[in-house]
Every structure is written in structure tokens, then in C-alpha cells.
Design an enzyme around this catalytic site. Structure first.
Site: not given
Ligand SMILES: Cc1cc2nc3c(=O)[nH]c(=O)nc-3n(C[C@H](O)[C@H](O)[C@H](O)COP(=O)(O)OP(=O)(O)OC[C@H]3O[C@@H](n4cnc5c(N)ncnc54)[C@H](O)[C@@H]3O)c2cc1C
Length: 587
Positions: A119, A240, A242, A252, A255, A286, A353, A398
Site C-alpha cells: 500500500f 483525507q 482519496h 472508492l 489503493e 494519498r 474519504h 492517514r
């Protein structure tokens, strides 16, 4: 009014991963536990988590909790509290193995161990090579976790109030939190749930933005309840975005799709992330990838007729990998776009997100407020965990896979502390009637019918204001306009009415109460963002483009009374290892 009163040792508001992990710990220790959830537990947003949960198991590549800790601190743009981050990263393997024993069907490697994927923001050796740290059950990890935790709770005899809406906390004049006033959504009947301890696990507030990946139920209710009970919210400016929401829709694309080797292209067919993050490219953090997409589009290199999105290309992964590792993604694009990622790239755009900010807690899940001379003091009886809380392990940004970890680690830690608290406070305190009455009044206000504006258009306006005035890039002028618009909206919300009380399941009343909560979270976000005159992590100011550690290495705290902004220091001292001092963040 004659109201039902039920009494428990521990009340948990929210049946997502944080709430259910805490409930299980408590029920297994024979505490009397109630879980209140406005949606059926397994519909909580945790169910939608796709990619996985981080733990340094080293099943695929070498790994250590210390590297995980470094990545998390760097990812947080050095705003995360290092004691909490160390605690979380060290606990990660343990909570993942616990999940395995609860029955979570993780994907497997050929040798039978848990499958782990790469990730963004993950590294070996403190920033050297890419790591593979995210434990996955295909692309349906949250689904697997939430269902297993729910079943374990049924076995442990946790008491569930399904489809009950929590309105406001009950607090006595000594500051003890003693439960909540809620109502049954089906009948509209109010209920007092009295408890020696209350844990807020109501999830994030993604619905304050028009385009977002969140469930409709993520309206920040718990955060707003805390604000109204006099608890300030921490770091609300950090939202955040995304990078890979489906363009125009917001849903979504995990990732994990880039973790499996997918990459982004612009309107000129270029892999533009090579320019923004030469080393890790599409697996940069991100905030970095979201800004890159926004810049490409702003500079005219977007895709499609309106040049308003980027493309996520998975075609080179081949049908086999896509069907095995990303089946849910394929199903989603087929259903919502009529597009097969095996044959065509997916149009994507940054979408709201995750709420990094929330209710301030220490690493035992106790809600803490700053008081003069001592840095923080716990609110007796009140706990928070999960996306509703701010420990803070995510700081200004995050990392993917760290939120499922956060909800498990701190749901569990909060429950352990609650057990201690119950040992020391074995009796119920007297119920403060005035506090109950205030919550009931708020509920009763939404009995009004007749002429006036309806709730839904106001909600739409609020979300548009946030998107236009507090999005990926921010400036003081635009945010000041945003504050003014929110204030006008508040006056209109206070005059709004429910058009149709005959609506089944009292949904209109739920939406009205949610709108008030959304507004509280929105104003907290806007004011905190306006206050922070620097760019850090997900908070990008066009008028203050640099990170400024001298002035701003601190957490913001927003209080509803007088729109007051206060700040508290970042805890830079870890538990056992050396501190990671702030450095320039390059990927
Ligand atoms: C699409 C998507 C994919 C994601 N993928 C990942 C991933 O792969 N890895 C990762 O680490 N993170 C991921 N995340 C983030 C992560 O899933 C969430 O942050 C996390 O699951 C939040 O859990 P929670 O328990 O705090 O809250 P939630 O799961 O949101 O649960 C909130 C609960 O509170 C209840 N509630 C709220 N308000 C009230 C009220 N007023 N009265 C009663 N009950 C109430 C709701 O009914 C619900 O039960 C993803 C998020 C999204 C949106």
C-alpha cells in the site's frame, strides 16, 4: 413523559469495527454491554473497507513494527502522536492474529500464511524499499472483519439496540458522562440508556462533502454530540481526499488496485506520478497523489471530453489477477459504469474519504480535554475510538490500511480501560434530569411541521459549500466566504421543518438530526482549516504553501462555544524508542 430507562455497565454508540471490537472485549469479561447503532450493525461503514489492515507480519517481504511506526509518522506529516503510533504498530500483529482466530477468512499465500499487499507510504528500512504490510481478504477485508466481530458478539451475548438513533450524551454537573438519550427509529419512541461508561464509536463525518466514499450514515453524529457536551474537536481541518474515487460518483477504488500494480495516466497518456514521486510513483502517500491529480487537471492535462478526471489503468495486470485480487472493484465498475477494468481504464477523481480529526483521546481511549496547567484531563466515564476519535495516530494524513488497524487496537484498548474504570466505579450515579430533558427537547424540535424549508435541500447546500470552500486546495478568502455561508445556513436549518411525518421509519427526523450534526462538523472543519496557516498533509493552503514546524507543529482544538480555537502540543516522545524528528517529506 414516561420514558423507558435501561441500565448497563458500558454503553457503546456505534457498531462498526471500533464499537464491536470494544464490545467483544467487554462482553467476554462479563460486563453488561449495550451497543446502539442507527443502522443494522453489519451495515456500518467498516463493511465497505476494501484493501486491508496493516501489520508488520513479514509474510511477503521483510518487515518490522519500527518501520511501520516510521512510515506512519512520516505519513502523518509529523503531526501524529508518537507514543500512540508506537503502541498501535507494536499491537498490530497481535490484533490481526486475534481476528484470524475470530474467524476472519484472510486471503492466503501458498505457504498458508496471511496474504499481504503493498500500500502507499509503506517502506522497509525507514524509507528505503517498498514494503507489503496490508493483510487482506481479497478486496472485501472490512466485510470479513465486521461480520466476524458481529458473530463473536452474538456469541458473547452483547446486547444490541439495532436501528436506534443516539441523540445526545447525558452529563451531570460534576462532568461525568452517564449514557445517552436515543430513540427507536421504527417507532420514534425515546429511551434513556444509562451507563457507567460511554464509548463513542460513531465513525467519520465524510458526508459533509458532496463527493465522498462514505456510507450515508457517516454524518459525524458522535463528534457533534461531543462538541455539544463541551468537548472540543481535534485536528478537524485534516480531511483525507482519496485519489481514486470513481469520477463524478465518489465510490472508492481501493489503493490495493495500485498496490497490485495499477497506475494513473493523464489525458496525454502519461504516467504522471513519475514526476511527482520519482521513487514510489503511484504508491506515494494519498495527499500527494490527490494533489497531483488535481494539478494535472488544473493545468489542462485531464482525461475525457471535459478533461476533468484521470484514468486508473489496471489492464496490464491481466484478467486472472483482477478476478482474484480485485473482484469487488470489477463488480463495482461493471455495475455503476458498465466498464470492465480488464479491458478499459477507470475514470477517477479525488474524493473525500476519511476524517483524521475527531474527539481527542489518549491511547486508553479516554476522552481528554485540555485544562489550564495540565495538558489533558479525562472526562470521567467518556471514551471514544475509531474514526470518530483522534488519538492521534494519523496526524495530518492517514496511511491506507491504518484505519482498520486503529479501530481494532484502540477499540480493544478503550475496553480494557473501561474494565479498570468499572472496577473503581462500581455504582451508577444519579441520573441528571436536566441533561435528559435537554436531549429530549432537541428531539422534540423536529416534531414541527408546516411551512418552511425542507431538510434535504439544506443538506445538499451544506455539502456543496464544503466542497467549494474547503476542498483539496484552500485559501483564507474562499474559506471566509465558506464560514459566512455556513452561518446563514445555520439560521435556515433552525427554521426548517419536516414536511412529512407520515414517512415510514421516521427517516425524516433522522435526517434532520443528522443535518444538525453535519453542520457542527462542517463549521469545526472550516474554522480549524482557516486557523491553520501552513500546508501539512491533507491540508493544502494556496496562501501558505509550506509546512511550518516552528508555528504549527501542534494539534488544533475547536469548541462550539464562541467558535474558539485552541492548540495543544504534539506528543513527539514515543514509549521505548527514539523520537522521529520532523523531516522534509519526499516519496
Ligand atoms: C469505502 C471505504 C473503504 C475503506 N477501506 C479501508 C481499508 O481498506 N483499510 C483501512 O484501514 N481503512 C479503510 N477505510 C476506512 C475505515 O474503513 C473506517 O475508518 C473504519 O471502518 C471506521 O470504523 P468505525 O468503527 O470507527 O466506524 P463505522 O464503521 O463508520 O461505524 C459507525 C457506527 O456508528 C453508528 N452510528 C453513527 N451515528 C449514530 C447515532 N447517532 N446513533 C446510533 N448509532 C450511530 C453507525 O450505525 C455505525 O454502526 C475505508 C473507508 C471507506 C469509506
Amino acid at each position: 413523559m414516561n420514558i423507558t430507562v435501561r441500565k448497563f455497565d458500558a454503553l457503546i454508540i456505534g457498531a462498526g469495527g471500533a464499537g464491536l471490537r470494544a464490545a467483544l472485549q467487554l462482553s467476554n469479561a462479563d460486563a453488561r454491554v449495550a451497543v446502539v447503532s442507527k443502522v443494522f450493525p453489519t451495515r456500518s461503514h467498516t463493511v465497505a473497507a476494501q484493501g486491508g489492515v496493516n501489520a508488520a507480519l513479514a509474510n511477503v517481504l521483510p518487515d518490522s513494527w519500527h518501520w511501520h511506526m516510521f512510515d506512519t509518522i512520516k505519513g502523518s506529516d509529523y503531526l501524529g502522536d508518537q507514543d500512540a503510533i508506537e503502541y498501535m504498530c507494536r499491537a498490530a500483529p497481535k490484533v490481526v492474529y486475534e481476528l484470524e482466530h475470530f474467524g476472519v477468512p484472510f486471503s492466503r499465500l501458498d505457504n498458508g500464511t496471511i496474504y499481504q499487499r503493498a500500500f502507499g507510504g509503506q517502506s522497509q528500512n525507514f524509507g528505503q524499499d517498498q514494503a507489503a504490510r496490508t493483510c487482506a481478504a481479497a478486496d472485501r477485508t472490512g466485510h470479513a472483519i465486521l461480520h466476524s466481530l458481529y458473530q463473536q458478539n452474538l456469541r458473547a451475548r452483547t446486547h444490541f439496540f439495532d436501528e436506534y438513533f443516539a441523540v445526545d450524551l447525558i452529563k451531570d454537573d460534576q462532568g461525568y458522562v452517564l449514557g445517552v438519550v436515543a430513540f427507536e427509529i421504527l417507532t420514534g419512541k425515546p429511551i434513556v440508556i444509562e451507563a457507567k461508561t460511554t464509548l463513542i464509536a460513531t465513525g467519520g463525518a465524510g458526508q459533509i462533502f458532496r463527493t465522498n466514499t462514505n456510507a450515508l450514515s457517516n454524518t459525524g453524529d458522535g463528534m457533534a454530540m461531543a462538541l455539544r457536551a463541551g468537548v472540543p474537536l481535534e485536528d478537524m481541518e485534516f480531511v483525507q481526499f482519496h485519489p481514486t474515487g470513481i469520477a463524478g460518483r465518489g465510490m472508492l477504488i481501493t489503493e490495493g488496485a495500485r498496490g497490485e500494480g495499477g497506475f494513473l495516466i493523464n489525458g496525454e497518456g502519461e504516467r504522471f506520478m513519475e514526476r511527482y514521486a520519482p521513487k514510489v510513483k503511484d504508491l506515494a502517500s494519498r495527499d500527494v497523489v490527490s494533489r497531483a491529480i488535481a494539478v494535472e487537471i488544473r493545468e489542462g492535462r485531464g482525461c475525457g471530453r471535459n478533461k476533468d478526471h484521470a484514468l486508473l489503468d489496471l489492464r496490464h495486470l491481466g484478467a486472472d489477477t483482477i478476478m482474484k485480487k480485485l473482484p469487488g472493484i470489477r463488480e463495482m465498475t461493471l455495475t455503476f459504469l458498465g466498464l470492465d477494468p480488464i479491458e478499459q481504464p477507470i475514470p477517477v477523481f479525488p474524493t473525500c474519504h476519511y476524517s483524521m480529526g475527531g474527539i481527542p483521546t489518549n491511547r486508553d481511549g479516554q476522552v481528554v480535554v485540555p485544562v489550564k496547567d495540565t495538558p489533558e484531563d479525562p472526562v470521567p466515564g467518556l471514551y471514544a475510538a475509531g474514526e470518530a476519535a483522534c488519538v492521534s495516530v494519523h496526524g495530518a494524513n492517514r496511511l491506507g490500511g491504518n484505519s482498520l488497524l486503529d479501530i481494532l487496537v484502540f477499540g480493544r484498548a478503550a475496553a480494557n480501560h473501561i474494565l479498570e474504570y468499572l472496577g473503581e466505579n462500581p455504582h451508577h450515579r444519579a441520573l441528571p434530569q436536566d441533561s435528559v430533558d435537554r436531549a429530549l427537547e432537541r428531539l422534540a424540535r423536529w416534531d414541527r411541521e408546516g411551512e418552511g424549508e425542507a431538510v434535504e435541500p439544506l443538506r445538499r447546500e451544506l455539502r456543496k459549500v464544503m466542497e467549494d470552500h474547503c476542498g483539496v486546495f484552500r485559501t483564507a478568502e474562499v474559506m471566509r466566504e465558506g464560514v459566512a455561508k455556513l452561518q446563514t445556513l445555520r439560521e435556515r436549518i433552525d427554521q426548517a421543518v419536516i414536511r412529512d411525518h407520515t414517512q415510514t421509519f421516521n427517516t425524516a427526523r433522522v435526517e434532520a438530526l443528522e443535518l444538525e450534526n453535519l453542520w457542527d462538523c462542517a463549521i469545526a472543519t472550516m474554522h480549524s482549516a482557516l486557523g491553520r496557516e501552513e500546508s501539512r498533509g491533507a491540508h493544502s493552503r494556496v496562501d501558505f504553501t509550506e509546512r511550518d514546524d516552528e508555528r504549527w507543529l501542534k494539534h488544533s482544538l475547536y469548541s462550539l462555544q464562541d467558535d474558539a480555537l485552541d492548540y495543544k502540543p504534539v506528543r513527539t516522545q514515543p514509549l521505548t524508542v527514539e523520537s522521529f524528528p520532523p523531516k522534509k517529506r519526499v516519496y
